[in-house]
Design a protein around this motif. Structure first.
Motif, short mmCIF file in Angstrom:
data_model
loop_
_atom_site.label_atom_id
_atom_site.label_comp_id
_atom_site.label_asym_id
_atom_site.label_seq_id
_atom_site.Cartn_x
_atom_site.Cartn_y
_atom_site.Cartn_z
N THR A 289 -4.49 1.33 -2.15
CA THR A 289 -4.86 2.68 -2.60
C THR A 289 -3.73 3.67 -2.36
O THR A 289 -3.47 4.54 -3.20
CB THR A 289 -6.14 3.14 -1.88
OG1 THR A 289 -7.16 2.16 -2.05
CG2 THR A 289 -6.64 4.46 -2.46
N THR B 72 -1.34 -0.23 -12.08
CA THR B 72 -1.24 0.49 -10.80
C THR B 72 -2.59 1.10 -10.41
O THR B 72 -3.03 0.99 -9.25
CB THR B 72 -0.19 1.61 -10.90
OG1 THR B 72 1.08 1.02 -11.20
CG2 THR B 72 -0.09 2.37 -9.59
N LEU B 73 -3.26 1.74 -11.37
CA LEU B 73 -4.55 2.37 -11.08
C LEU B 73 -5.61 1.33 -10.76
O LEU B 73 -6.42 1.50 -9.85
CB LEU B 73 -4.99 3.21 -12.27
CG LEU B 73 -4.17 4.48 -12.55
CD1 LEU B 73 -4.59 5.10 -13.87
CD2 LEU B 73 -4.32 5.48 -11.40
N ALA C 8 -8.45 3.10 -18.51
CA ALA C 8 -8.54 2.74 -17.10
C ALA C 8 -9.97 2.87 -16.58
O ALA C 8 -10.46 2.01 -15.84
CB ALA C 8 -7.60 3.62 -16.28
N ALA D 58 -1.13 3.60 -5.09
CA ALA D 58 -1.51 3.94 -6.46
C ALA D 58 -0.84 5.21 -6.98
O ALA D 58 -0.15 5.17 -8.01
CB ALA D 58 -3.03 4.08 -6.55
N THR D 59 -1.05 6.34 -6.31
CA THR D 59 -0.55 7.60 -6.84
C THR D 59 0.98 7.67 -6.92
O THR D 59 1.52 8.06 -7.97
CB THR D 59 -1.09 8.78 -6.03
OG1 THR D 59 -2.52 8.77 -6.08
CG2 THR D 59 -0.59 10.11 -6.57
N ILE E 293 -8.50 10.26 -9.26
CA ILE E 293 -7.06 10.32 -9.51
C ILE E 293 -6.79 10.68 -10.97
O ILE E 293 -5.94 11.51 -11.28
CB ILE E 293 -6.39 8.97 -9.15
CG1 ILE E 293 -6.41 8.76 -7.63
CG2 ILE E 293 -4.95 8.93 -9.66
CD1 ILE E 293 -5.94 7.39 -7.21
N ILE E 294 -7.54 10.05 -11.87
CA ILE E 294 -7.38 10.33 -13.30
C ILE E 294 -7.71 11.79 -13.60
O ILE E 294 -7.02 12.46 -14.36
CB ILE E 294 -8.27 9.38 -14.13
CG1 ILE E 294 -7.67 7.97 -14.12
CG2 ILE E 294 -8.42 9.88 -15.57
CD1 ILE E 294 -8.54 6.92 -14.75
N PHE F 79 2.14 5.36 -9.71
CA PHE F 79 1.68 5.89 -10.99
C PHE F 79 2.56 7.06 -11.44
O PHE F 79 2.98 7.12 -12.60
CB PHE F 79 0.22 6.34 -10.88
CG PHE F 79 -0.29 7.02 -12.12
CD1 PHE F 79 -0.75 6.27 -13.18
CD2 PHE F 79 -0.29 8.41 -12.23
CE1 PHE F 79 -1.21 6.88 -14.34
CE2 PHE F 79 -0.75 9.03 -13.37
CZ PHE F 79 -1.21 8.26 -14.43
N LEU G 218 -10.41 5.93 -8.52
CA LEU G 218 -9.72 5.83 -9.80
C LEU G 218 -10.10 7.01 -10.69
O LEU G 218 -9.24 7.66 -11.30
CB LEU G 218 -10.10 4.51 -10.48
CG LEU G 218 -9.71 4.33 -11.95
CD1 LEU G 218 -8.20 4.28 -12.09
CD2 LEU G 218 -10.33 3.06 -12.50
#
Length: 419
Positions: A394, A356-357, A174, A397-398, A159-160, A401, A156
């Motif tokens: 997982t 989502t995250l 998040a 997610a991306t 990705i952020i 998002f 997480l």
């Protein structure tokens, strides 16, 4: 194998790992996946699920059992340094304005999936293909509930960071919710391990020691480090001696939280939060980040992939159970976190992004599952089912998002057009 043989093999392992991660990263980038997800998939590819099945001789040669402790140590080092950097980038000031939302999202992200996972475990605990014979109903309920509640906090965070949201309100919300979520899940796991080993001290050390560590570092050590920040500002760079001192603190923090059985990443993350901001944090990022993400962190994903055997899910019953687990995980985590964010006034777009995250589980899930398997709480079949759930949530997610919130490039283009 001798120590010399293992050291020679390690160089070949690293070359192979970096090469495969790079190739998979290039391929999955075209499908909208981030580098962190690509490395997770690459880890599974290099494990028994694919390479071990297609090329057993090569797999045995490259990753013998004797070499796993070395890979584990390197993997832990990479993860600890990365989470330290995430802590360094973590903007505590933003949390103050988002604390209620973060706590609400975290609570929803724990309670809902925990309840659904616990319900499944209650009805499945008698199946010895899924749970060890000596696992009690309470232990099964708590363990599966904790495993369903976990968030892929390192993933997480990455990705952020890759989306350029580290210092934004959404990114902080998040990260704050994810950190609270995982801390609670690890505390539940500590209770499970305590009951499984008939040792209540494990839970006491984990929960009490974690709270004490956080207070000492954030309220005490953080103030003591402020003069170091001023020295770096004045000098314009960080000296080697100061870097060594900082790394020593990171290793001590990781050791302590691992020692009390929370997990090393939390010690490293809290140490990162305690570091001075400004030039000090910029220097830490400049020095540590490239080698950590490009060289050390991929080993963490590969090591986890070596313990994953997806081929164990080989009957209609197990596939149906996998679908139920995935549905419970997605509804319990993603939908609950979305609802909690909306309840606290977040826009539909941001609430969807947070849900989502938070729904991604990734390698933190694999860590909990490996502990459960090694301690004899669950059996390999349930391990494989939960791994598939972790990979699927997982992978989702991306792309979701970016569809909801937009990619980093598209957001930059909109901002440029607006200006």
């Amino acid at each position: 194998m001798s120590a010399f043989d293992l050291s020679v093999l390690f160089f070949l392992q690293m070359a192979f790992i970096l090469g495969v991660c790079r190739i998979v990263g290039i391929l999955l980038k075209r499908l909208g996946q981030s580098q962190v997800v690509s490395e997770m998939i690459a880890g599974v590819v290099m494990g028994p699920s694919l390479m071990g099945w297609m090329f057993p001789g090569l797999s045995t040669y490259l990753f013998p059992v004797d070499a796993k402790p070395i890979l584990f140590a390197v993997a832990q080092l990479g993860l600890v340094l990365y989470m330290f950097l995430i802590g360094v980038e973590f903007d505590v000031g933003l949390i103050k304005s988002r604390l209620r939302s973060a706590a609400s999202v975290s609570l929803a992200g724990i309670v809902a999936p925990f309840a659904l996972g616990a319900t499944l475990a209650y009805f499945l605990v008698g199946d010895t293909t899924l749970f060890a014979a000596r696992t009690t109903t309470l232990q099964a309920v708590l363990f599966v509930g904790a495993a369903m509640s976990i968030t892929a906090f390192p993933m997480l965070a990455r990705i952020i960071f890759e989306q350029g949201l580290s210092k934004t309100s959404l990114g902080t919300l998040a990260l704050a919710a994810g950190s609270m979520d995982d801390a609670a899940a690890w505390c539940v796991l500590a209770v499970v391990l305590a009951s499984f080993q008939n040792n209540p001290a494990i839970a006491v050390y984990a929960i009490g020691g974690g709270v004490l560590f956080g207070l000492l570092v954030l309220l005490g050590l953080r103030r003591l480090l402020l003069p170091l920040g001023r020295r770096v500002e004045a000098a314009g760079e960080m000296s080697q001696g100061m870097l060594i001192f900082v790394l020593m603190l990171v290793m001590l923090g990781a050791w302590f939280t691992d020692f009390i059985q929370i997990y090393a990443v939390f010690g490293a993350f809290i140490m990162g939060i305690a570091m001075p901001r400004g030039k000090f944090s910029a220097e830490l990022h400049r020095i540590i980040y490239p080698l950590t993400t490009a060289f050390l962190l991929p080993v963490f994903f590969v090591y986890s992939g070596l313990n994953t055997r997806i081929g164990l899910v080989n009957t209609p019953y197990l596939w149906l159970l996998t679908g139920l687990v995935l549905l419970a995980a997605t509804v319990g985590k993603g939908v609950a976190c979305y609802a909690a964010a909306r309840w606290h006034g977040e826009s539909h777009r941001e609430a969807m992004a947070v849900g989502t995250l938070m729904n991604a589980r990734g390698l933190m899930e694999l860590i909990i599952l490996n502990i459960g398997l090694q301690r004899g709480i669950i059996e390999p079949a349930l391990f494989a089912i939960m791994v598939m759930m972790a990979i699927t949530t997982t992978l989702m997610a991306t792309p979701i998002f970016e569809r909801v919130y937009g990619s980093k490039a598209s957001r930059a283009a909109k901002e440029e057009a607006f200006l």
